[in-house]
Scaffold this motif. Structure first.
Motif, PDB file in Angstrom:
ATOM      1  N   LEU A 273     -47.924  -3.181  38.237  1.00  0.00           N
ATOM      2  CA  LEU A 273     -48.148  -4.499  37.635  1.00  0.00           C
ATOM      3  C   LEU A 273     -47.057  -4.940  36.666  1.00  0.00           C
ATOM      4  CD1 LEU A 273     -52.010  -4.343  37.046  1.00  0.00           C
ATOM      5  CD2 LEU A 273     -50.760  -5.195  39.029  1.00  0.00           C
TER       6      LEU A 273
ATOM      7  N   ALA B 117     -56.251 -17.812  27.087  1.00  0.00           N
ATOM      8  CA  ALA B 117     -56.508 -16.530  26.421  1.00  0.00           C
ATOM      9  C   ALA B 117     -55.200 -15.861  25.992  1.00  0.00           C
ATOM     10  CB  ALA B 117     -57.282 -15.613  27.351  1.00  0.00           C
TER      11      ALA B 117
ATOM     12  N   GLN C  81     -53.627  -7.394  49.388  1.00  0.00           N
ATOM     13  CA  GLN C  81     -52.578  -6.901  50.295  1.00  0.00           C
ATOM     14  C   GLN C  81     -52.857  -7.367  51.733  1.00  0.00           C
ATOM     15  OE1 GLN C  81     -53.601  -4.915  47.493  1.00  0.00           O
ATOM     16  NE2 GLN C  81     -51.695  -5.824  46.730  1.00  0.00           N
TER      17      GLN C  81
ATOM     18  N   VAL D 299     -48.403  -9.334  40.319  1.00  0.00           N
ATOM     19  CA  VAL D 299     -49.211  -9.950  41.380  1.00  0.00           C
ATOM     20  C   VAL D 299     -49.614 -11.372  40.969  1.00  0.00           C
ATOM     21  CG1 VAL D 299     -51.303  -9.729  42.781  1.00  0.00           C
ATOM     22  CG2 VAL D 299     -50.055  -7.671  42.087  1.00  0.00           C
ATOM     23  N   GLU D 300     -49.958 -11.530  39.702  1.00  0.00           N
ATOM     24  CA  GLU D 300     -50.417 -12.854  39.237  1.00  0.00           C
ATOM     25  C   GLU D 300     -49.305 -13.902  39.333  1.00  0.00           C
ATOM     26  OE1 GLU D 300     -53.861 -11.225  36.177  1.00  0.00           O
ATOM     27  OE2 GLU D 300     -51.855 -11.657  35.434  1.00  0.00           O
TER      28      GLU D 300
ATOM     29  N   SER E 272     -60.432  -5.516  46.751  1.00  0.00           N
ATOM     30  CA  SER E 272     -59.219  -6.118  46.176  1.00  0.00           C
ATOM     31  C   SER E 272     -58.018  -5.871  47.079  1.00  0.00           C
ATOM     32  CB  SER E 272     -58.931  -5.529  44.781  1.00  0.00           C
ATOM     33  OG  SER E 272     -59.801  -6.062  43.819  1.00  0.00           O
TER      34      SER E 272
ATOM     35  N   PHE F 278     -51.971   1.352  45.659  1.00  0.00           N
ATOM     36  CA  PHE F 278     -53.301   0.976  45.145  1.00  0.00           C
ATOM     37  C   PHE F 278     -54.360   1.936  45.697  1.00  0.00           C
ATOM     38  CE2 PHE F 278     -51.705  -3.458  44.199  1.00  0.00           C
ATOM     39  CZ  PHE F 278     -52.136  -3.514  42.886  1.00  0.00           C
TER      40      PHE F 278
ATOM     41  N   THR G 109     -71.549 -20.617  32.795  1.00  0.00           N
ATOM     42  CA  THR G 109     -71.276 -19.896  31.547  1.00  0.00           C
ATOM     43  C   THR G 109     -71.402 -18.386  31.765  1.00  0.00           C
ATOM     44  OG1 THR G 109     -73.581 -19.821  30.821  1.00  0.00           O
ATOM     45  CG2 THR G 109     -72.318 -21.799  30.219  1.00  0.00           C
ATOM     46  N   ARG G 110     -70.810 -17.620  30.851  1.00  0.00           N
ATOM     47  CA  ARG G 110     -70.887 -16.147  30.911  1.00  0.00           C
ATOM     48  C   ARG G 110     -72.346 -15.701  31.044  1.00  0.00           C
ATOM     49  NH1 ARG G 110     -67.292 -17.855  27.376  1.00  0.00           N
ATOM     50  NH2 ARG G 110     -65.292 -16.842  27.115  1.00  0.00           N
TER      51      ARG G 110
ATOM     52  N   ASP H  81     -49.019 -10.785  35.342  1.00  0.00           N
ATOM     53  CA  ASP H  81     -48.374  -9.579  35.853  1.00  0.00           C
ATOM     54  C   ASP H  81     -47.694  -9.883  37.186  1.00  0.00           C
ATOM     55  OD1 ASP H  81     -50.223  -9.229  38.030  1.00  0.00           O
ATOM     56  OD2 ASP H  81     -51.673  -8.368  36.636  1.00  0.00           O
TER      57      ASP H  81
ATOM     58  N   SER I 211     -61.400 -14.953  36.815  1.00  0.00           N
ATOM     59  CA  SER I 211     -62.726 -15.389  37.276  1.00  0.00           C
ATOM     60  C   SER I 211     -63.850 -14.795  36.424  1.00  0.00           C
ATOM     61  CB  SER I 211     -62.926 -15.049  38.757  1.00  0.00           C
ATOM     62  OG  SER I 211     -62.711 -13.681  38.986  1.00  0.00           O
ATOM     63  N   GLY I 212     -63.514 -13.888  35.521  1.00  0.00           N
ATOM     64  CA  GLY I 212     -64.518 -13.364  34.589  1.00  0.00           C
ATOM     65  C   GLY I 212     -65.070 -11.996  34.952  1.00  0.00           C
ATOM     66  N   LYS I 213     -64.363 -11.252  35.792  1.00  0.00           N
ATOM     67  CA  LYS I 213     -64.846  -9.921  36.188  1.00  0.00           C
ATOM     68  C   LYS I 213     -65.001  -8.993  34.990  1.00  0.00           C
ATOM     69  CE  LYS I 213     -61.267  -9.417  38.694  1.00  0.00           C
ATOM     70  NZ  LYS I 213     -60.735 -10.768  38.390  1.00  0.00           N
TER      71      LYS I 213
ATOM     72  N   LYS J  69     -52.945 -14.513  27.984  1.00  0.00           N
ATOM     73  CA  LYS J  69     -52.585 -13.335  28.791  1.00  0.00           C
ATOM     74  C   LYS J  69     -51.349 -13.649  29.640  1.00  0.00           C
ATOM     75  CE  LYS J  69     -54.216  -9.999  32.159  1.00  0.00           C
ATOM     76  NZ  LYS J  69     -54.626  -9.972  33.543  1.00  0.00           N
TER      77      LYS J  69
ATOM     78  N   GLU K 198     -57.889 -13.913  39.778  1.00  0.00           N
ATOM     79  CA  GLU K 198     -57.612 -13.707  38.342  1.00  0.00           C
ATOM     80  C   GLU K 198     -58.340 -14.728  37.468  1.00  0.00           C
ATOM     81  OE1 GLU K 198     -53.967 -14.883  36.633  1.00  0.00           O
ATOM     82  OE2 GLU K 198     -53.358 -16.051  38.353  1.00  0.00           O
TER      83      GLU K 198
END
Ligand code: Z5A
Length: 201
Positions: free
Chosen positions: A53, A140, A103, A147-148, A98, A68, A181-182, A145, A15-17, A142, A13
């Motif tokens: 979630l 941010a 899992q 899982v997080e 994932s 899933f 950076t992005r 959820d 990581s910028g996906k 957020k 989570e």
């Protein structure tokens, strides 16, 4: 699979996906690239997203795995497989790795790769220390959820499984340092994607 190009983004989570999926989607919009996220992308998938979630429901780990995967199968059927058959580029924010990582690695459930799930042509693993990802999410605003909210140990097992998956399939995976950076990360993504897109046309 058809003659399209199937690109997936994976990582823990924060990581910028999603950021990288959006940048790549914009860059490839001239080719009408199809962008999907998991779980989601179909009516079934969006309903399952809510169930998995945010519903607060207690789920058995294996039941969670099948849910899933059911959402993924529907997304393949409705969106990914037809797009690839038409020669389109599909960019996915998470895919079957994932389930293998969360899992399989996180919960210890035995997870297989179904024969009807195509392997992506390339998978970017955005590697970032678990704590840094959590910090980014907090900054941010957020909320976590279901899982997080799992323990740091759980997320460390997920990260370790991702590393194992990437090492096992070096031709498919490109591991990127997500603390850059992005723009730096995007540049590296394009260095791998551009030749593959050129080869399509
Ligand atoms: N899950 C599962 O268990 N099994 C499965 O099979 C599947 C999923 C498919 C999906 O949640 C949850 O479901 C997930 C795994 C589980 N739970 N966990 N953990 P989701 O889709 O809602 O969330 P996510 O996939 O974990 O993504 P995310 O948390 O939203 O993060 P992200 O997409 O990797 O990062 P981001 O949104 O692009 O960036 C996060 C913040 O960092 C944001 O403010 C950005 O502006 C910032 N950012 C991005 N890049 C950078 C760089 N390079 N530097 C600095 N800041 C950055």
């Amino acid at each position: 699979m058809g003659h399209g190009l199937f690109i997936t983004f994976e990582g823990t989570e924060g990581s910028g996906k999603t950021t990288q999926v959006e940048l790549l989607g914009e860059k490839l919009s001239y080719r009408q690239a199809v962008v999907v996220r998991e779980p989601g992308g179909t009516e079934l998938g969006e309903r399952m997203r809510e169930l998995l979630l945010t519903s607060g429901m207690e789920l058995d780990g294996e039941a969670e795995m099948y849910l899933f995967m059911a959402a993924r199968r529907q997304l393949l059927h409705e969106v990914i497989t037809p797009a690839l058959a038409l020669g389109r580029i599909v960019i996915a924010d998470r895919y079957h790795d994932s389930t293998l990582a969360y899992q399989g690695g996180g919960r210890g459930v035995p997870v297989a790769w179904p024969a009807t799930f195509p392997r992506p042509n390339m998978t970017f693993l955005l590697a970032l220390p678990v704590e840094s990802g959590r910090d980014r999410q907090l900054r941010a605003g957020k909320s976590a959820d279901r899982v997080e909210r799992e323990s740091i140990d759980f997320h460390a097992r997920v990260a370790a499984e991702y590393e194992r998956l990437a090492a096992a399939e070096p031709a498919r995976f490109m591991r990127l340092d997500a603390s850059e950076t992005r723009e730096e990360v995007h540049h590296k993504v394009m260095s791998r994607v551009s030749p593959a897109v050129d080869a399509l046309s």
